[in-house]
Write a protein that holds these residues in place. Structure first.
Motif, short mmCIF file in Angstrom:
data_model
loop_
_atom_site.label_atom_id
_atom_site.label_comp_id
_atom_site.label_asym_id
_atom_site.label_seq_id
_atom_site.Cartn_x
_atom_site.Cartn_y
_atom_site.Cartn_z
N ILE A 74 -16.51 12.01 21.56
CA ILE A 74 -17.10 12.30 22.88
C ILE A 74 -16.12 13.07 23.75
O ILE A 74 -16.51 14.00 24.48
CB ILE A 74 -17.53 10.99 23.56
N SER B 240 -19.78 11.33 30.53
CA SER B 240 -18.68 11.36 29.55
C SER B 240 -17.45 10.60 30.00
O SER B 240 -16.88 9.82 29.21
CB SER B 240 -18.32 12.82 29.21
N ILE C 146 -26.98 9.45 24.05
CA ILE C 146 -25.77 10.28 23.94
C ILE C 146 -26.13 11.68 23.45
O ILE C 146 -25.62 12.69 23.96
CB ILE C 146 -24.75 9.60 23.01
#
Length: 663
Positions: free
Chosen positions: A36, A83, A282
């Motif tokens: 990520i 994030s 996500i």
């Protein structure tokens, strides 16, 4: 801590913080957090590149590219809302988030989601007009009309999210648990101690409008495009139109695919577990923002060509400077208009697009200024000795390995680097009359001086946050201000400072300097430098940065520090014991001295730059950049008890060691 323990003492009142538990069942959390983090970094890099290319190239100031720029801004906002939360949970293991931080990130997340959909709809409208009515495209979709459309989409998003956020804020929360991977509206509703069914009506209407109406509009627009393309007479025109639209089709597919999959699976009766639902969340958040800049850089010819030009121009500029260095280091040409009898023709002269050097003017018509430069030399030496001593004390004394001292060490390091980036070059230029500086050296000097200036400002902000928490929330200080959180703050400060200064320097590289090469300052200052290119280049982006960067680097931190000390003052008046109040005031005095020395002169200089004479501005800025680094170690050593005790212990150990060696 178990789930039942987390619910203790939460009986229908708003909680102060939430605990994010969406990743608790995963076994490889660090790996996912790293992925990520890389994805978020690539999104910032790609979208930032698109924005810089479009803003700095006037040929790209057309409706299509303004829409791409708007989409890039939305992508940065959309991913930034989620994030950092996921990265802090997975990598830093910080699972708690305050209530107001959670609800504000929920607002930004759903606002970004709405704006992403509306931006794609505007881009579909743009392609429809461009292909269906190409002859009337420039009269129908002008830049002013496009700005009105973009403004309308943002106002719609802000209004809708204002209602949604107000509804979420009115809920009584009895569960401090977010079962998803970040803060969004469904997660907050499920954390409330109410029946969630009545609160799904507004999100359902919003979802039908986004996924239903907007998706159908985009789909119909491409049906119309296909019909128009099939009517084109030759295959070459069809291929050209298809290449124009393919990037938009890819972007639309990446945005709507995860949402449509979730809706379809729900409709056919497939119940997704928490892991699958979080995975879709996500993907829906990060995948479109990652694909968008990549697609537009690779599939859009103009952006790709501009990026290649920027990279190739850097190489050719270096070769030009090297080849012309020997011929040009005789006398500096002050005005390019001297080379032609018609001053108006100087705009067409590109002999010095990238000049091999600049001339730093320094002080104007002030005698005996060499004494001032000698004074700067002594200040620099004292600054080096003092800050290196502070860093050594912190490093060698384990009792000073606290979160606050991490920020103090970082400030001392920035002071040493900032003084070294400025003072030696200033002394070399003006004491030894070497006022010529090459183009590359000028930009490098500008970068490092402003980088460490920004770091100093951000460090003072971090120290004010440390004092704010220590005095206003003393019982929670060691939980809120940890080593990990302090490293995160300082790391974020460095990363953000590098980005801001690098953006300002990169905008300088696009300018052509065809007239004056004399910088009216004592170093390669940003404002005097880019204004030299005003006669022959578009300096509007540089002017915007010259107002934006000081606001972010200086004004906003100063406002935060002032606000924090207002809160601290209010907290001090609630302390009943005078001794405790005096002790708290002593703790803050050193930081207040640093803030006053650093911010007051430089802010007055930037705010009143149009009326301050050049010599006064140079003296003010030079003292602002060299005096705080000199005074910082003295203030902290002399005004802070822990530093004085540590310094005394180190000096006594040194004397004892010498006595043992001599005996």
């Amino acid at each position: 801590m178990s789930f039942s323990e987390l619910l203790v003492n939460f009986t229908g009142k708003n909680v102060e913080e939430f605990t994010i538990t969406g990743f608790d069942h995963l076994s490889h959390q660090k790996l996912l957090g790293f992925l990520i983090f890389i994805t978020y970094f690539l999104v910032l890099l790609g979208s930032g590149t698109n924005i810089c290319i479009i803003v700095t190239d006037r040929r790209l100031h057309t409706p299509m590219y303004l829409l791409i720029c708007n989409l890039a801004v939305v992508d940065i906002m959309f991913t930034t809302s989620t994030s950092p939360t996921m990265i802090s949970v997975l990598l830093a293991e910080v699972k708690t988030i305050s209530y107001y931080s959670c609800i504000s990130r929920m607002y930004i997340y759903h606002l970004g989601d709405i704006e992403e959909c509306l931006a794609l709809s505007l881009m579909a409208l743009d392609r429809t007009i461009a292909i269906s009515t190409p002859l009337r495209y420039h009269s129908i979709l002008t830049n002013p009309r496009l700005f009105l459309l973009i403004t309308a989409t943002w106002l719609i998003g802000l209004g809708v999210m204002g209602v949604l956020t107000a509804q979420a804020d009115s809920l009584p929360y009895c569960q401090p648990i977010i079962r998803y991977v970040f803060c969004d509206y469904p997660a907050m509703v499920r954390a409330a101690c109410v029946n969630p069914e009545p609160y799904w009506m507004l999100p359902t209407i919003l979802g039908l409008w986004l996924i239903g109406a907007q998706f159908i509009f985009i789909l119909l627009s491409y049906v119309n495009l296909i019909y128009t393309v099939l009517r084109l007479p030759n295959n070459e025109s069809r291929v050209q139109v298809f290449n124009t639209c393919i990037c938009h089709i890819i972007v639309v597919s990446c945005y709507f695919a995860p949402k449509l999959v979730s809706v379809l699976l729900t409709r056919i009766g497939v119940r997704l577990n928490l892991t699958e639902r979080n995975a879709l969340l996500i993907m829906a958040t990060l995948l479109p923002s990652l694909i968008n800049p990549t697609v537009y850089c690779l599939k859009t010819k103009e952006i790709r060509k501009r990026l290649v030009q920027i990279l190739s121009r850097k190489r050719t500029a270096v070769m030009k400077i090297i080849s012309s260095q020997e011929e040009s280091l005789i006398t500096p040409p002050v005005r390019m208009s001297y080379l032609t009898s018609d001053p108006n023709q100087t705009e067409n002269i590109d002999t010095f697009i990238r000049p091999p050097y600049f001339f730093i003017s320094g002080f104007i018509d002030i005698p005996h200024m060499e004494y001032y430069y000698v004074f700067l030399c002594f200040v620099y030496i004292i600054s080096l000795v003092g800050n290196i001593f502070v860093m050594m004390v912190i490093y060698m004394d384990s009792s000073l390995h606290s979160p606050k001292c991490i920020a103090v060490f970082n400030l001392a390091f920035a002071d040493v680097c900032g003084s070294t980036a400025l003072v030696p070059k200033v002394l070399d230029m003006f004491l030894f009359s070497r006022q010529l500086i090459s183009y590359n050296q000028c930009l490098a000097s500008l970068f490092f001086i402003f980088l460490f200036l920004t770091i100093q400002s951000f460090n003072l902000t971090i120290l004010s946050y440390d004092r704010l928490v220590a005095i206003c929330c003393p019982l929670r200080y060691h939980m809120m201000v940890t080593h990990r959180s302090m490293f995160q703050l300082t790391g974020a400060a460095w990363g953000f400072a590098v980005f801001l200064v690098l953006l300002a320097v990169s905008l300088i590289t696009r300018l052509s300097f065809c007239r004056s090469l004399v910088i009216n300052s004592y170093f390669c200052d940003h404002g005097p430098l880019f204004r030299l290119a005003a006669p022959c280049s578009d300096v509007v982006p540089n002017i915007v940065i010259s107002y934006l960067n000081p606001s972010i680097m200086l004004y906003f931190p100063m406002v935060f520090i002032i606000s924090s000390y207002i809160c601290i003052t209010h907290a001090l008046f609630t302390i009943t014991l005078p001794q405790e109040r005096v002790r708290a005031l002593k703790t803050c005095t050193s930081h207040l001295i640093l803030v006053a020395i650093f911010y007051l002169p430089i802010n007055f200089t930037y705010l009143l730059h149009s009326i301050i004479p050049t010599n006064a501005r140079i003296i003010n800025l030079s003292l602002t950049l060299v005096l705080p680094p000199m005074l910082n170690p003295f203030v902290y050593v002399l005004k802070t008890e822990e530093f004085k005790e540590s310094a005394k212990k180190l000096l006594s150990k040194r004397r004892a060691h010498r006595a043992v060696v001599s005996n």
